[in-house]
Scaffold this active site. Structure first.
Site, PDB file in Angstrom:
ATOM      1  N   GLY A 186       0.803  -1.216   0.000  1.00 36.50           N
ATOM      2  CA  GLY A 186       0.000   0.000   0.000  1.00 36.50           C
ATOM      3  C   GLY A 186       0.839   1.270   0.000  1.00 36.50           C
ATOM      4  N   LEU A 187       2.137   1.147  -0.280  1.00 36.78           N
ATOM      5  CA  LEU A 187       3.004   2.328  -0.269  1.00 36.78           C
ATOM      6  C   LEU A 187       3.531   2.617  -1.672  1.00 36.78           C
ATOM      7  CD1 LEU A 187       4.779   1.488   3.096  1.00 36.78           C
ATOM      8  CD2 LEU A 187       2.910   3.102   2.722  1.00 36.78           C
ATOM      9  N   GLU A 206      -0.275   0.771 -15.909  1.00 31.91           N
ATOM     10  CA  GLU A 206      -1.012  -0.166 -15.045  1.00 31.91           C
ATOM     11  C   GLU A 206      -2.372  -0.516 -15.661  1.00 31.91           C
ATOM     12  OE1 GLU A 206      -0.636  -0.320 -10.951  1.00 31.91           O
ATOM     13  OE2 GLU A 206       1.123   0.974 -10.838  1.00 31.91           O
ATOM     14  N   ASP A 213      -1.206   7.384  -7.151  1.00 33.43           N
ATOM     15  CA  ASP A 213       0.123   6.861  -6.821  1.00 33.43           C
ATOM     16  C   ASP A 213       1.201   7.451  -7.712  1.00 33.43           C
ATOM     17  OD1 ASP A 213      -1.349   5.369  -5.114  1.00 33.43           O
ATOM     18  OD2 ASP A 213      -0.949   3.425  -6.062  1.00 33.43           O
TER      19      ASP A 213
END
Ligand code: ADP
Ligand code: MG
Length: 366
Positions: free
Chosen positions: A110-111, A146, A158
């Protein structure tokens, strides 16, 4: 002009608040973390691309392909194949290269290790081949990698965070028009990030399910994006069947919480900000159903600490990390205490990534 050897890097990010809002045209508030992905690139004659990642076990650590022959392989190399495929499609001239990748961002936590990989690779290629790419363009291409190549239907947060944010200020982004501004956290708070050790690496399916639930909700409501439903119009979503109604409620209320969080930060209201963190967590757990028991445990342990203003799951969920706000000077002690208590209760190894706001100290594994 081409340069023979380059080194470039890009950071991971922690999202303070505004989760699963980016692909709904909403608001987000991420911040870069000190952990980064670094790419060392050497230009090769011809069209061969040779990749190695120090973060992948052998034999998966190596991935080779030829420019112009990119084909989805279901491996980490897809993130780089997607980059070269899209850059070529945009008319950028590339040549073969060798790239060595290393990162201290935990993968699938999640980073945003994936965005850091895309952004650091594009930065290295920009420098090596003198490509005309600005930072926002790099972020947009990373999202397309992505979406179109890897098959993860993520929003833009992100990549914008990795490409545009720093680790002393948060970045408030309106994902509807991609406008953004820096938001400085109050000085008297410690920011803490703890990774649960539960990886979400196989969660593309769950993530994509949430995204398609939002699309179904939009169709029924007759809007293009859930952003179009204002907080004052929450009653409109009550007509939706379950679970769409709960999913939409998370998105609409989360957008409002981001705006309130920016306001609380501007007033230095840490109690108010912390409360929004807890509410956001509850909404992700109950309405959006993206939390897991281990993450809930970390948040509960945080809640029991007197020096904590608020805590929540950060990132897309299904595992990952929590972010919490603590009284200035108390962050490191609280992070250790929570991680210890957690490790005694579950078979996962927690890692403290950030334990103080100041310079956002990077720390070793717990
Ligand atoms: P997150 O972005 O939250 O870390 P994702 O599931 O979006 O999680 O991305 C993780 C994937 O990105 C990994 O499974 C791998 O394919 C790729 N990846 C990220 N960092 C690296 C790295 N340093 N080396 C190789 N692959 C990486
Ligand atoms: Mg990712």
């Amino acid at each position: 002009m081409t340069i023979k050897n380059v080194i470039a890097s890009a950071p991971g990010r922690v999202n303070l608040i505004g989760e699963h809002t980016d692909y709904n045209g909403g608001y987000v508030l991420p911040m870069a973390i000190p952990q980064r992905t670094t790419v060392s690139l050497k230009i090769l004659a011809g069209k061969q691309v040779r990749l190695r990642s120090r973060n992948m076990p052998e034999p998966a650590a190596a991935f080779n392909y030829e420019l112009g022959c990119e084909a989805r392989a279901g491996s980490w190399g897809d993130y780089i194949q997607g980059v070269t495929r899209l850059l070529a499609g945009e008319g950028h001239a590339l040549q073969g290269f060798e790239a060595h990748i290393s990162s201290d961002i935990p993968v699938g936590s999640g980073l945003s290790s994936s965005a850091a990989l895309e952004v650091s690779t594009m930065r290295a290629l920009r420098e090596a081949f003198g490509l005309a790419l600005d930072d926002l363009t790099i972020a947009r291409l990373g999202q397309r990698v992505e979406n179109e190549f890897v098959g993860a239907h993520v929003g833009i947060m992100d990549q914008m965070a990795s490409s545009l944010a720093n680790n002393s200020e948060a970045l408030f982004i309106d994902t509807l028009d991609l406008s953004y501004k820096s938001v400085r956290l109050p000085d008297d708070v410690d920011l803490v990030v703890v990774n649960s050790g539960v990886s979400h690496s196989n969660s593309n399916g769950d993530y994509n399910t949430r995204r398609s639930e939002c699309e179904q909700a939009c169709k029924i409501l007759g809007v293009k994006l859930l952003r179009e439903i204002a907080y004052g119009e929450l009653s409109r979503i009550e007509a939706l069947p379950e679970p769409l109604s709960r999913r939409a409620r998370h998105v609409v209320t989360e957008n409002e919480r981001v705006l309130q969080a920016v306001h609380a930060i501007s007033k230095g209201d840490l109690q108010g900000l912390g409360k929004l963190f807890y509410q956001s967590h509850q909404s992700m757990r109950d309405d959006y159903a993206v939390s897991v028991p281990e993450i809930d445990l970390l948040v509960e342990l945080a809640m029991a600490e007197p020096g904590v203003y608020g805590a929540r799951l950060t990132g897309g969920g299904f595992g990952g990390s929590i972010v919490l706000l603590a009284r200035l000077g108390a962050g490191a002690r609280i992070a250790e205490k929570i991680a210890d208590a957690y490790a005694k209760k579950v078979p996962y190894k927690p890692t403290i990534l950030v334990k103080g706001k100041g310079e956002l100290n990077a720390t070793e594994s717990h």
